[in-house]
Design a protein around this motif. Structure first.
Motif, mmCIF file in Angstrom:
data_model
loop_
_atom_site.group_PDB
_atom_site.id
_atom_site.type_symbol
_atom_site.label_atom_id
_atom_site.label_comp_id
_atom_site.label_asym_id
_atom_site.label_seq_id
_atom_site.Cartn_x
_atom_site.Cartn_y
_atom_site.Cartn_z
ATOM 1 N N SER A 3 48.205 7.792 42.466
ATOM 2 C CA SER A 3 48.772 6.609 43.121
ATOM 3 C C SER A 3 47.697 5.559 43.383
ATOM 4 O O SER A 3 47.979 4.357 43.322
ATOM 5 C CB SER A 3 49.466 7.000 44.419
ATOM 6 N N SER A 4 46.481 5.991 43.655
ATOM 7 C CA SER A 4 45.382 5.042 43.867
ATOM 8 C C SER A 4 45.081 4.283 42.592
ATOM 9 O O SER A 4 44.883 3.058 42.609
ATOM 10 C CB SER A 4 44.124 5.782 44.332
ATOM 11 N N ILE A 5 45.043 4.979 41.473
ATOM 12 C CA ILE A 5 44.794 4.340 40.180
ATOM 13 C C ILE A 5 45.940 3.400 39.838
ATOM 14 O O ILE A 5 45.720 2.301 39.322
ATOM 15 C CB ILE A 5 44.589 5.402 39.074
ATOM 16 N N LYS A 6 47.172 3.820 40.129
ATOM 17 C CA LYS A 6 48.334 2.962 39.856
ATOM 18 C C LYS A 6 48.227 1.645 40.625
ATOM 19 O O LYS A 6 48.536 0.578 40.096
ATOM 20 C CB LYS A 6 49.640 3.669 40.220
ATOM 21 N N THR A 7 47.799 1.713 41.875
ATOM 22 C CA THR A 7 47.636 0.508 42.678
ATOM 23 C C THR A 7 46.592 -0.414 42.058
ATOM 24 O O THR A 7 46.811 -1.625 41.949
ATOM 25 C CB THR A 7 47.221 0.874 44.122
ATOM 26 N N LEU A 8 45.486 0.147 41.628
ATOM 27 C CA LEU A 8 44.441 -0.646 40.994
ATOM 28 C C LEU A 8 44.916 -1.225 39.662
ATOM 29 O O LEU A 8 44.587 -2.364 39.318
ATOM 30 C CB LEU A 8 43.185 0.203 40.799
ATOM 31 N N GLN A 9 45.727 -0.479 38.939
ATOM 32 C CA GLN A 9 46.277 -0.986 37.683
ATOM 33 C C GLN A 9 47.241 -2.148 37.924
ATOM 34 O O GLN A 9 47.300 -3.093 37.142
ATOM 35 C CB GLN A 9 46.977 0.134 36.918
ATOM 36 N N GLN A 76 37.800 9.457 48.355
ATOM 37 C CA GLN A 76 38.368 8.204 48.857
ATOM 38 C C GLN A 76 37.295 7.141 49.019
ATOM 39 O O GLN A 76 37.522 5.974 48.690
ATOM 40 C CB GLN A 76 39.104 8.441 50.186
ATOM 41 N N GLU A 77 36.134 7.520 49.504
ATOM 42 C CA GLU A 77 35.032 6.563 49.630
ATOM 43 C C GLU A 77 34.566 6.081 48.258
ATOM 44 O O GLU A 77 34.320 4.892 48.062
ATOM 45 C CB GLU A 77 33.863 7.202 50.385
ATOM 46 N N GLN A 78 34.472 7.005 47.311
ATOM 47 C CA GLN A 78 34.085 6.632 45.949
ATOM 48 C C GLN A 78 35.116 5.690 45.342
ATOM 49 O O GLN A 78 34.769 4.691 44.711
ATOM 50 C CB GLN A 78 33.954 7.870 45.068
ATOM 51 N N PHE A 79 36.388 6.013 45.548
ATOM 52 C CA PHE A 79 37.433 5.179 44.971
ATOM 53 C C PHE A 79 37.433 3.788 45.591
ATOM 54 O O PHE A 79 37.653 2.798 44.889
ATOM 55 C CB PHE A 79 38.818 5.815 45.129
ATOM 56 N N GLN A 83 37.160 0.537 43.409
ATOM 57 C CA GLN A 83 38.198 -0.490 43.445
ATOM 58 C C GLN A 83 37.582 -1.859 43.738
ATOM 59 O O GLN A 83 37.918 -2.850 43.082
ATOM 60 C CB GLN A 83 39.239 -0.140 44.497
ATOM 61 N N THR A 84 36.686 -1.927 44.696
ATOM 62 C CA THR A 84 36.017 -3.185 45.022
ATOM 63 C C THR A 84 35.223 -3.701 43.830
ATOM 64 O O THR A 84 35.277 -4.886 43.501
ATOM 65 C CB THR A 84 35.084 -2.989 46.233
ATOM 66 N N ALA A 85 34.495 -2.807 43.175
ATOM 67 C CA ALA A 85 33.690 -3.195 42.013
ATOM 68 C C ALA A 85 34.574 -3.716 40.883
ATOM 69 O O ALA A 85 34.247 -4.721 40.239
ATOM 70 C CB ALA A 85 32.864 -2.003 41.533
ATOM 71 N N PRO A 123 41.735 -0.428 34.374
ATOM 72 C CA PRO A 123 41.268 0.794 35.034
ATOM 73 C C PRO A 123 42.166 1.986 34.707
ATOM 74 O O PRO A 123 43.384 1.855 34.590
ATOM 75 C CB PRO A 123 41.347 0.458 36.521
ATOM 76 N N SER A 124 41.529 3.115 34.530
ATOM 77 C CA SER A 124 42.258 4.357 34.298
ATOM 78 C C SER A 124 41.473 5.484 34.968
ATOM 79 O O SER A 124 40.315 5.322 35.344
ATOM 80 C CB SER A 124 42.409 4.634 32.804
ATOM 81 N N GLU A 125 42.123 6.609 35.073
ATOM 82 C CA GLU A 125 41.481 7.767 35.695
ATOM 83 C C GLU A 125 40.257 8.212 34.896
ATOM 84 O O GLU A 125 39.201 8.510 35.460
ATOM 85 C CB GLU A 125 42.504 8.903 35.800
ATOM 86 N N VAL A 126 40.385 8.220 33.590
ATOM 87 C CA VAL A 126 39.279 8.633 32.715
ATOM 88 C C VAL A 126 38.115 7.653 32.831
ATOM 89 O O VAL A 126 36.957 8.063 32.952
ATOM 90 C CB VAL A 126 39.767 8.742 31.252
ATOM 91 N N ARG A 127 38.408 6.345 32.795
ATOM 92 C CA ARG A 127 37.349 5.337 32.910
ATOM 93 C C ARG A 127 36.650 5.452 34.258
ATOM 94 O O ARG A 127 35.428 5.353 34.339
ATOM 95 C CB ARG A 127 37.928 3.944 32.732
#
Length: 138
Positions: A3-9, A76-79, A83-85, A123-127
């Motif tokens: 869901s975090s990746i989906k939001t970023l996408q 979560q901190e890494q994500f 996300q900011t980057a 952005p993707s999970e793999v990337r």
């Protein structure tokens, strides 16, 4: 994580769609005049160099932001840093694409190349995993 990746996408899609719609509406892409080579003047040269600099700057800012992640940080901190980057990277490219659109319509092809580059940065999970893992040893 999904869901975090989906939001970023979705954020990525919104940024790319916004600048694409501006190019379609303001740039009048349906006329295909953007395919003609522009007359090279100081403004055109400056904007072309600015586009190249934006690609380099966005990459440097992205890597610099990722370096701030500590090795002991939670996912979560890494994500959050990732996300900011990613948003910073896309915003730099979007800003230059808008500058080209409004300052020098003869260079729409350069702006379209920036938009395609933005699309390729989806952005993707793999990337994310690759970027986070590759960044730890830099």
């Amino acid at each position: 994580m999904q869901s975090s990746i989906k939001t970023l996408q979705i954020i990525h899609l919104a940024l790319v769609a916004g600048v694409t719609m501006a190019y379609i509406i303001v740039g009048r892409l349906h006329t295909l005049n953007f395919l003609k080579l522009p007359e090279m003047n100081n403004t055109a040269l400056l904007l072309m160099l600015g586009a190249a600099a934006a690609v380099l700057l966005s990459h440097v800012l992205y890597k610099q932001q990722l370096r701030q992640i500590s090795k002991t940080a939670s996912f979560q901190e890494q994500f959050n840093v990732y996300q900011t980057a990613t948003i910073m990277r896309l915003s730099v490219l979007e800003g230059v694409a808008f500058l080209i659109l409004f300052l020098q319509k003869d260079l729409l092809i350069v702006g379209l190349i920036l938009i395609v580059y933005m699309l390729l940065l989806r952005p993707s999970e793999v990337r994310m995993k690759n970027d986070l893992e590759n960044n730890r040893f830099i």
